[in-house]
Design an enzyme around this catalytic site. Structure first.
Site, PDB file in Angstrom:
ATOM      1  N   ALA A  58       0.851  -1.197   0.000  1.00 21.42           N
ATOM      2  CA  ALA A  58       0.000   0.000   0.000  1.00 21.42           C
ATOM      3  C   ALA A  58       0.879   1.236   0.000  1.00 21.42           C
ATOM      4  O   ALA A  58       1.984   1.231   0.552  1.00 21.42           O
ATOM      5  CB  ALA A  58      -0.919   0.017   1.215  1.00 21.42           C
ATOM      6  N   SER A  60       0.451   3.713   1.718  1.00 17.35           N
ATOM      7  CA  SER A  60       0.548   4.229   3.082  1.00 17.35           C
ATOM      8  C   SER A  60       1.553   3.472   3.940  1.00 17.35           C
ATOM      9  O   SER A  60       1.900   3.935   5.038  1.00 17.35           O
ATOM     10  CB  SER A  60      -0.820   4.172   3.760  1.00 17.35           C
ATOM     11  OG  SER A  60      -1.277   2.830   3.853  1.00 17.35           O
ATOM     12  N   TYR A  61       2.031   2.321   3.504  1.00 18.10           N
ATOM     13  CA  TYR A  61       2.965   1.543   4.318  1.00 18.10           C
ATOM     14  C   TYR A  61       4.346   2.187   4.301  1.00 18.10           C
ATOM     15  O   TYR A  61       5.032   2.207   3.274  1.00 18.10           O
ATOM     16  CB  TYR A  61       3.066   0.102   3.822  1.00 18.10           C
ATOM     17  CG  TYR A  61       1.806  -0.715   3.927  1.00 18.10           C
ATOM     18  CD1 TYR A  61       0.720  -0.297   4.707  1.00 18.10           C
ATOM     19  CD2 TYR A  61       1.680  -1.922   3.249  1.00 18.10           C
ATOM     20  CE1 TYR A  61      -0.433  -1.048   4.802  1.00 18.10           C
ATOM     21  CE2 TYR A  61       0.527  -2.691   3.347  1.00 18.10           C
ATOM     22  CZ  TYR A  61      -0.533  -2.251   4.122  1.00 18.10           C
ATOM     23  OH  TYR A  61      -1.677  -3.003   4.197  1.00 18.10           O
ATOM     24  N   GLN A  62       4.713   2.734   5.446  1.00 18.68           N
ATOM     25  CA  GLN A  62       6.022   3.373   5.616  1.00 18.68           C
ATOM     26  C   GLN A  62       6.290   4.402   4.522  1.00 18.68           C
ATOM     27  O   GLN A  62       7.358   4.436   3.901  1.00 18.68           O
ATOM     28  CB  GLN A  62       7.143   2.336   5.675  1.00 18.68           C
ATOM     29  CG  GLN A  62       7.196   1.531   6.969  1.00 18.68           C
ATOM     30  CD  GLN A  62       5.962   0.684   7.208  1.00 18.68           C
ATOM     31  OE1 GLN A  62       5.113   1.035   8.023  1.00 18.68           O
ATOM     32  NE2 GLN A  62       5.852  -0.440   6.503  1.00 18.68           N
ATOM     33  N   GLY A  64       5.397   4.758   1.523  1.00 13.27           N
ATOM     34  CA  GLY A  64       5.721   4.290   0.181  1.00 13.27           C
ATOM     35  C   GLY A  64       6.970   3.443   0.092  1.00 13.27           C
ATOM     36  O   GLY A  64       7.254   2.868  -0.972  1.00 13.27           O
TER      37      GLY A  64
END
Length: 342
Positions: A58, A60-62, A64
């Site tokens: 996703a 939003s995970y870290q 990008g």
């Protein structure tokens, strides 16, 4: 590894989807337990060697960096047409709304950023991460249809929604000739089974693939009672989802441990073997090589009807938690909790 079609798509996916939330620069996210790029590459490569071809990340995970780690690793170790890459986008921000950025424009911005992070020309599955209550549904479906027509995504999926919302979205898609959602990624595991109320029935009737997240309940369904781990200690979001029901969930976790001992396998294998009787491909996070091995072994583990019932019978209804509870606006006359009338 076993493979199957993803709902009404022509995507052939492994029965285990590798969840990539555990990959990425910890300084660019809220999770202190995420892996650096070298360790992430090792896990992803091992997954490929074990037959996993389905990967979920996703934007939003870290910030990008999960997408970046995944993309660089797949480009080095896999043929593009042999892997299924899924990523997710978030709702419009308040500043975008104030600036007049439409849902269509927002989706185009999101997919372009994700493709840049991944270093890919397209994703196989583009997932609406959570319902956007401030953006018209038409704009969302039109925006998604545009990126499918542009070749930036082959299919679309949805996550964190109610069955009525998924049904409404696909009905609109049918009416307008837009791309339909072929999969749903909801919160579903042995100690949180609320998806069985309505979502599972809708998916069975419409051949929508279920690819649930939190398949092992943040590690709770893979650890014997009293066993500790960094993830269990530090994952505040999982604590939010599970701590309030720890006592009642503990009965089921003990049964998982009992069956694991009886079969001479891990708790991971028991928990996932149960879930694999319900869904197309659970999203399983991995931060150690043996996490991958346990998930893959679960595909071939068959539990008896009596064992399945033994795992299920102790379950009691749960209130909504996590994203579904936090992002659902109050609706007059509707109580979104386990003690609401069915």
């Amino acid at each position: 590894m076993q493979y199957t079609k993803l709902g009404n798509s022509d995507l052939k996916v492994s029965r285990i989807c590798m969840g990539c939330m555990g990959f990425g620069d910890a300084h660019n996210g809220q999770h202190s337990w995420t892996l650096d790029e070298a360790s992430s590459r090792e896990i992803i490569r091992h997954g490929l060697e074990m037959g996993i071809n389905f990967f979920d990340t996703a934007i939003s995970y870290q910030s990008g960096t999960s997408e970046q780690y995944l993309g660089r690793t797949l480009r080095e170790y896999a043929q593009r047409d042999k892997v299924i890459v899924a990523t997710k986008f978030l709702p419009r921000t308040q500043s975008e709304i104030e600036d007049g950025i439409s849902g269509q424009q927002h989706i185009e911005r999101m997919i372009d950023t994700s493709l840049k992070n991944l270093g890919l020309d397209y994703v196989d599955l583009y997932i609406y991460h959570m319902w956007d209550y401030q953006t018209p549904l038409y704009d969302i479906m039109d925006g998604l249809n545009r990126i499918v027509k542009a070749g930036k995504a082959r299919y679309i999926g949805i996550s964190n929604c109610f069955a009525c919302q998924l049904a409404k979205a696909n009905a609109l898609a049918d009416k307008e000739g837009f791309a339909r959602f072929v999969s749903v990624q909801g919160h579903y595991n042995l100690i949180f089974r609320e998806e069985e109320r309505e979502m599972a029935r809708l998916c069975a009737e419409d051949n929508i693939a279920m690819t649930p997240y939190s398949a092992l309940a943040g590690g709770r369904l893979s650890k014997h009672p009293g066993e500790d781990s960094k993830r269990l200690r530090e994952d505040s979001y999982a604590k939010l989802k599970y701590d309030a029901t720890a006592q009642q969930d503990g009965v089921i976790i003990e049964r998982v441990a009992e069956l694991a001992d009886r079969h001479g396998v891990t708790m991971t294998e028991i928990s996932l073997a149960w879930l694999l009787t319900k869904v197309t491909a659970p999203v399983v996070g991995a931060t150690k090589l043996h996490h991958v091995d346990g998930a893959v072994k679960a595909v071939d583990l068959k539990l008896t009807d009596e064992e399945l019932h033994y795992l299920e019978e102790a379950y009691v209804p749960h209130n909504l938690v996590g994203v579904m509870a936090q992002n659902t606006p109050a609706i007059a006359g509707v109580k979104f909790s386990a003690d609401a009338e069915s």
